[in-house]
Design an enzyme around this catalytic site. Structure first.
Site, PDB file in Angstrom:
ATOM      1  N   HIS A   1       0.830  -1.195   0.000  1.00 14.83           N
ATOM      2  CA  HIS A   1       0.000   0.000   0.000  1.00 14.83           C
ATOM      3  C   HIS A   1       0.878   1.265   0.000  1.00 14.83           C
ATOM      4  O   HIS A   1       0.727   2.120  -0.869  1.00 14.83           O
ATOM      5  CB  HIS A   1      -0.921  -0.043   1.222  1.00 14.83           C
ATOM      6  CG  HIS A   1      -1.870   1.089   1.307  1.00 14.83           C
ATOM      7  ND1 HIS A   1      -3.188   0.981   0.924  1.00 14.83           N
ATOM      8  CD2 HIS A   1      -1.708   2.364   1.731  1.00 14.83           C
ATOM      9  CE1 HIS A   1      -3.787   2.147   1.101  1.00 14.83           C
ATOM     10  NE2 HIS A   1      -2.915   3.006   1.602  1.00 14.83           N
ATOM     11  N   GLU A   2       1.767   1.358   0.957  1.00 13.22           N
ATOM     12  CA  GLU A   2       2.619   2.550   1.046  1.00 13.22           C
ATOM     13  C   GLU A   2       3.581   2.645  -0.128  1.00 13.22           C
ATOM     14  O   GLU A   2       3.936   3.747  -0.561  1.00 13.22           O
ATOM     15  CB  GLU A   2       3.377   2.593   2.375  1.00 13.22           C
ATOM     16  CG  GLU A   2       2.486   2.766   3.592  1.00 13.22           C
ATOM     17  CD  GLU A   2       1.549   3.962   3.529  1.00 13.22           C
ATOM     18  OE1 GLU A   2       1.925   5.022   2.971  1.00 13.22           O
ATOM     19  OE2 GLU A   2       0.420   3.844   4.031  1.00 13.22           O
ATOM     20  N   HIS A   5       1.868   4.600  -2.905  1.00 10.32           N
ATOM     21  CA  HIS A   5       1.913   6.059  -2.692  1.00 10.32           C
ATOM     22  C   HIS A   5       3.307   6.605  -3.011  1.00 10.32           C
ATOM     23  O   HIS A   5       3.442   7.592  -3.727  1.00 10.32           O
ATOM     24  CB  HIS A   5       1.609   6.413  -1.235  1.00 10.32           C
ATOM     25  CG  HIS A   5       0.207   6.168  -0.800  1.00 10.32           C
ATOM     26  ND1 HIS A   5      -0.891   6.693  -1.431  1.00 10.32           N
ATOM     27  CD2 HIS A   5      -0.269   5.474   0.266  1.00 10.32           C
ATOM     28  CE1 HIS A   5      -1.985   6.324  -0.789  1.00 10.32           C
ATOM     29  NE2 HIS A   5      -1.632   5.583   0.241  1.00 10.32           N
ATOM     30  N   ASP A  77      -7.502   7.538   2.477  1.00 11.94           N
ATOM     31  CA  ASP A  77      -7.090   7.974   1.136  1.00 11.94           C
ATOM     32  C   ASP A  77      -8.304   8.242   0.260  1.00 11.94           C
ATOM     33  O   ASP A  77      -8.349   9.230  -0.480  1.00 11.94           O
ATOM     34  CB  ASP A  77      -6.220   6.906   0.466  1.00 11.94           C
ATOM     35  CG  ASP A  77      -4.954   6.599   1.238  1.00 11.94           C
ATOM     36  OD1 ASP A  77      -4.435   7.499   1.919  1.00 11.94           O
ATOM     37  OD2 ASP A  77      -4.484   5.449   1.150  1.00 11.94           O
TER      38      ASP A  77
END
Length: 180
Positions: A1-2, A5, A77
């Site tokens: 997930h990170e 980003h 988000d």
């Protein structure tokens, strides 16, 4: 997930500069990607806002790409992306379909604290068009995020693996790892 980003913050033009990314939980977040403006700015362009929405959706897009599933980790988000798209349409006049108009009047009432509410000054038909524009913006940004991550899937995986190993990476380490 990170990783999604962080990678998008390096790939998408107009995104604020990446500083670091971590998978260490903090508060309600399972991790975070820290970007910060290079200079103080009061105004943002339409392209900058679209880039921010795209990056915000990078975590969800990376989950879908890697796991063929999504998690609740993108809750904030999605909220941020949705609110920014709505503001683009209703406050900033950044909708080609609705033009240079503002919709809704924000009111503040101070009574045992502060309440904000919005007075609706438009028709049901316009409300539907606002919703459609908001959805179009978010959907287009999500497609852009997903495509950029698919085009750089090897970098996404490398970054995720390194984060699992080190838990925190700064921008210099990330750029070295990815050859950027």
């Amino acid at each position: 997930h990170e990783s999604g980003h962080a990678l998008l913050s390096l790939l998408i033009p107009k995104v604020e500069p990446l500083h670091k990314v971590t998978i260490l939980p903090r508060g309600m977040a399972g991790g975070y990607t820290l970007t910060a403006p290079a200079e103080d700015k009061y105004y943002k362009s339409k392209n900058e806002l679209l880039a921010e929405i795209t990056m915000a959706l990078g975590g969800r897009a990376s989950e879908e790409i890697i796991f063929d599933d999504v998690t609740t980790g993108a809750r904030n988000d999605i909220k941020v992306a949705t609110e920014m798209a709505r503001r683009m349409v209703t406050e900033f006049g950044m909708s080609d379909k609705l033009g240079n108009l503002a919709f809704g009047r924000r009111q503040e009432q101070i009574f045992l604290g502060r309440d904000l509410y919005e007075e609706r000054n438009y028709s049901d038909q316009t409300a539907l068009r606002i919703d459609e524009e908001e959805k179009r913006i978010v959907d287009e940004c999500y497609k852009r995020a997903k495509q950029a991550l698919l085009d750089n899937r090897d970098k996404l995986k490398s970054l995720a693996e390194k984060l699992l190993e080190k838990e925190v990476l700064d921008v210099k380490e990330i750029k070295e790892l990815l050859g950027l």
